[in-house]
Motif scaffolding. Structure first.
Motif, PDB file in Angstrom:
ATOM      1  N   THR A 160      20.724  39.435  50.619  1.00  0.00           N
ATOM      2  CA  THR A 160      20.866  40.854  50.294  1.00  0.00           C
ATOM      3  C   THR A 160      19.746  41.680  50.919  1.00  0.00           C
ATOM      4  OG1 THR A 160      21.959  40.281  48.217  1.00  0.00           O
ATOM      5  CG2 THR A 160      21.039  42.504  48.387  1.00  0.00           C
ATOM      6  N   LEU A 161      18.506  41.204  50.815  1.00  0.00           N
ATOM      7  CA  LEU A 161      17.361  41.916  51.385  1.00  0.00           C
ATOM      8  C   LEU A 161      17.476  41.991  52.899  1.00  0.00           C
ATOM      9  CD1 LEU A 161      14.657  43.331  51.212  1.00  0.00           C
ATOM     10  CD2 LEU A 161      13.560  41.085  51.014  1.00  0.00           C
ATOM     11  N   ARG A 162      17.809  40.892  53.524  1.00  0.00           N
ATOM     12  CA  ARG A 162      17.960  40.849  54.982  1.00  0.00           C
ATOM     13  C   ARG A 162      19.010  41.864  55.445  1.00  0.00           C
ATOM     14  NH1 ARG A 162      21.722  38.697  57.782  1.00  0.00           N
ATOM     15  NH2 ARG A 162      21.433  38.210  59.956  1.00  0.00           N
ATOM     16  N   ASN A 163      20.183  41.825  54.821  1.00  0.00           N
ATOM     17  CA  ASN A 163      21.260  42.741  55.206  1.00  0.00           C
ATOM     18  C   ASN A 163      20.891  44.197  54.956  1.00  0.00           C
ATOM     19  OD1 ASN A 163      22.827  40.575  56.012  1.00  0.00           O
ATOM     20  ND2 ASN A 163      23.923  40.439  54.080  1.00  0.00           N
ATOM     21  N   PHE A 164      20.235  44.468  53.833  1.00  0.00           N
ATOM     22  CA  PHE A 164      19.802  45.816  53.498  1.00  0.00           C
ATOM     23  C   PHE A 164      18.842  46.360  54.553  1.00  0.00           C
ATOM     24  CE2 PHE A 164      16.332  48.275  51.478  1.00  0.00           C
ATOM     25  CZ  PHE A 164      17.026  49.417  51.135  1.00  0.00           C
ATOM     26  N   LEU A 165      17.867  45.555  54.949  1.00  0.00           N
ATOM     27  CA  LEU A 165      16.886  46.006  55.931  1.00  0.00           C
ATOM     28  C   LEU A 165      17.521  46.235  57.298  1.00  0.00           C
ATOM     29  CD1 LEU A 165      13.872  43.775  54.907  1.00  0.00           C
ATOM     30  CD2 LEU A 165      14.155  46.235  54.503  1.00  0.00           C
ATOM     31  N   LEU A 166      18.412  45.360  57.703  1.00  0.00           N
ATOM     32  CA  LEU A 166      19.085  45.533  58.996  1.00  0.00           C
ATOM     33  C   LEU A 166      19.953  46.792  59.001  1.00  0.00           C
ATOM     34  CD1 LEU A 166      20.021  41.821  59.785  1.00  0.00           C
ATOM     35  CD2 LEU A 166      18.237  43.204  60.870  1.00  0.00           C
ATOM     36  N   ARG A 167      20.697  47.011  57.901  1.00  0.00           N
ATOM     37  CA  ARG A 167      21.533  48.218  57.792  1.00  0.00           C
ATOM     38  C   ARG A 167      20.673  49.480  57.741  1.00  0.00           C
ATOM     39  NH1 ARG A 167      24.058  45.462  53.731  1.00  0.00           N
ATOM     40  NH2 ARG A 167      23.191  46.920  52.217  1.00  0.00           N
ATOM     41  N   SER A 168      19.593  49.427  56.970  1.00  0.00           N
ATOM     42  CA  SER A 168      18.710  50.588  56.839  1.00  0.00           C
ATOM     43  C   SER A 168      18.074  50.952  58.175  1.00  0.00           C
ATOM     44  CB  SER A 168      17.616  50.321  55.804  1.00  0.00           C
ATOM     45  OG  SER A 168      18.178  50.140  54.530  1.00  0.00           O
ATOM     46  N   ALA A 169      17.620  49.959  58.906  1.00  0.00           N
ATOM     47  CA  ALA A 169      17.020  50.208  60.224  1.00  0.00           C
ATOM     48  C   ALA A 169      18.057  50.789  61.184  1.00  0.00           C
ATOM     49  CB  ALA A 169      16.424  48.922  60.784  1.00  0.00           C
ATOM     50  N   ALA A 170      19.269  50.239  61.155  1.00  0.00           N
ATOM     51  CA  ALA A 170      20.332  50.739  62.029  1.00  0.00           C
ATOM     52  C   ALA A 170      20.695  52.190  61.688  1.00  0.00           C
ATOM     53  CB  ALA A 170      21.565  49.852  61.922  1.00  0.00           C
ATOM     54  N   ALA A 171      20.545  52.556  60.419  1.00  0.00           N
ATOM     55  CA  ALA A 171      20.857  53.919  59.981  1.00  0.00           C
ATOM     56  C   ALA A 171      19.711  54.892  60.245  1.00  0.00           C
ATOM     57  CB  ALA A 171      21.199  53.913  58.494  1.00  0.00           C
ATOM     58  N   GLY A 172      18.593  54.384  60.747  1.00  0.00           N
ATOM     59  CA  GLY A 172      17.469  55.249  61.072  1.00  0.00           C
ATOM     60  C   GLY A 172      16.479  55.457  59.941  1.00  0.00           C
ATOM     61  N   CYS A 173      16.585  54.686  58.882  1.00  0.00           N
ATOM     62  CA  CYS A 173      15.632  54.799  57.770  1.00  0.00           C
ATOM     63  C   CYS A 173      14.247  54.378  58.252  1.00  0.00           C
ATOM     64  CB  CYS A 173      16.047  53.903  56.607  1.00  0.00           C
ATOM     65  SG  CYS A 173      17.599  54.367  55.840  1.00  0.00           S
ATOM     66  N   ARG A 174      13.226  55.024  57.710  1.00  0.00           N
ATOM     67  CA  ARG A 174      11.843  54.695  58.079  1.00  0.00           C
ATOM     68  C   ARG A 174      11.084  54.007  56.958  1.00  0.00           C
ATOM     69  NH1 ARG A 174       9.534  54.737  62.824  1.00  0.00           N
ATOM     70  NH2 ARG A 174       7.743  55.060  61.565  1.00  0.00           N
ATOM     71  N   THR A 175      11.287  54.463  55.721  1.00  0.00           N
ATOM     72  CA  THR A 175      10.606  53.877  54.577  1.00  0.00           C
ATOM     73  C   THR A 175      11.623  53.576  53.497  1.00  0.00           C
ATOM     74  OG1 THR A 175       8.628  55.197  55.047  1.00  0.00           O
ATOM     75  CG2 THR A 175       8.776  54.202  52.857  1.00  0.00           C
ATOM     76  N   VAL A 176      11.643  52.321  53.033  1.00  0.00           N
ATOM     77  CA  VAL A 176      12.559  51.925  51.966  1.00  0.00           C
ATOM     78  C   VAL A 176      11.761  51.301  50.830  1.00  0.00           C
ATOM     79  CG1 VAL A 176      14.520  51.594  53.532  1.00  0.00           C
ATOM     80  CG2 VAL A 176      13.044  49.659  53.008  1.00  0.00           C
ATOM     81  N   LEU A 177      12.343  51.317  49.649  1.00  0.00           N
ATOM     82  CA  LEU A 177      11.723  50.732  48.467  1.00  0.00           C
ATOM     83  C   LEU A 177      12.530  49.509  48.077  1.00  0.00           C
ATOM     84  CD1 LEU A 177       9.611  51.041  46.153  1.00  0.00           C
ATOM     85  CD2 LEU A 177      11.372  52.306  44.905  1.00  0.00           C
ATOM     86  N   VAL A 178      11.849  48.375  47.919  1.00  0.00           N
ATOM     87  CA  VAL A 178      12.493  47.131  47.493  1.00  0.00           C
ATOM     88  C   VAL A 178      11.907  46.752  46.141  1.00  0.00           C
ATOM     89  CG1 VAL A 178      12.864  44.692  48.012  1.00  0.00           C
ATOM     90  CG2 VAL A 178      12.853  46.378  49.869  1.00  0.00           C
ATOM     91  N   VAL A 179      12.753  46.738  45.108  1.00  0.00           N
ATOM     92  CA  VAL A 179      12.328  46.394  43.760  1.00  0.00           C
ATOM     93  C   VAL A 179      12.628  44.921  43.520  1.00  0.00           C
ATOM     94  CG1 VAL A 179      12.604  46.898  41.303  1.00  0.00           C
ATOM     95  CG2 VAL A 179      12.796  48.743  42.976  1.00  0.00           C
ATOM     96  N   THR A 180      11.566  44.145  43.320  1.00  0.00           N
ATOM     97  CA  THR A 180      11.722  42.715  43.075  1.00  0.00           C
ATOM     98  C   THR A 180      11.605  42.385  41.598  1.00  0.00           C
ATOM     99  OG1 THR A 180       9.352  42.324  43.328  1.00  0.00           O
ATOM    100  CG2 THR A 180      10.711  42.122  45.314  1.00  0.00           C
ATOM    101  N   GLY A 181      10.948  43.231  40.854  1.00  0.00           N
ATOM    102  CA  GLY A 181      10.634  42.936  39.457  1.00  0.00           C
ATOM    103  C   GLY A 181       9.347  42.126  39.416  1.00  0.00           C
ATOM    104  N   LYS A 182       8.726  42.102  38.263  1.00  0.00           N
ATOM    105  CA  LYS A 182       7.471  41.368  38.101  1.00  0.00           C
ATOM    106  C   LYS A 182       7.709  39.943  37.646  1.00  0.00           C
ATOM    107  CE  LYS A 182       4.986  45.517  36.884  1.00  0.00           C
ATOM    108  NZ  LYS A 182       4.251  46.236  35.868  1.00  0.00           N
ATOM    109  N   GLY A 183       8.925  39.651  37.229  1.00  0.00           N
ATOM    110  CA  GLY A 183       9.228  38.326  36.712  1.00  0.00           C
ATOM    111  C   GLY A 183       9.185  38.323  35.200  1.00  0.00           C
TER     112      GLY A 183
END
Length: 118
Positions: free
Chosen positions: A33-56
């Motif tokens: 999911t993270l890999r696909n999100f980053l590839l799609r975001s970069a292709a869409a021209g996004c510069r800064t994204v937020l990835v929420v992993t949680g603290k556990g």
């Protein structure tokens, strides 16, 4: 991510272009999911994204021994940097930094993406 850029994101003067929440995903699902999100975001021209992993989740004293190390917390939080630094994402990820408190603190990352090639 440079200190100046991080401050700008935290203060709100730099826009977060997209957000991904990995809560509840298994490691393999989170990786994909993270890999696909980053590839799609970069292709869409996004510069800064937020990835929420949680603290556990907090370690449970009543967890069975076969459940793994009871002191282990934040599997996705620890996994994210390895994914972000992987060879397959090197062309899109410029850098990353722990998010400011208003965006999730230790349970989130700002990811700076490279500009698209023309």
């Amino acid at each position: 991510m440079a200190r100046k850029e991080r401050r700008a994101v935290v203060s709100g003067s730099v826009q977060i272009d997209a957000k991904l929440d990995l809560h509840g995903l298994r490691q393999d699902e989170a990786h994909r999911t993270l890999r696909n999100f980053l590839l799609r975001s970069a292709a869409a021209g996004c510069r800064t994204v937020l990835v929420v992993t949680g603290k556990g989740a907090p370690a449970r004293d009543d967890a069975p021994l076969w459940h793994g190390d009871r002191s282990e917390r934040g599997v996705l939080r620890r996994l994210a940097p390895f994914i972000l630094e992987s060879a397959e994402l090197r062309e899109v990820v410029l850098g990353y930094e722990v998010a400011g408190q208003r965006h999730g603190g230790l349970g989130a990352l700002y990811v700076r993406l490279r500009r698209r090639s023309r």
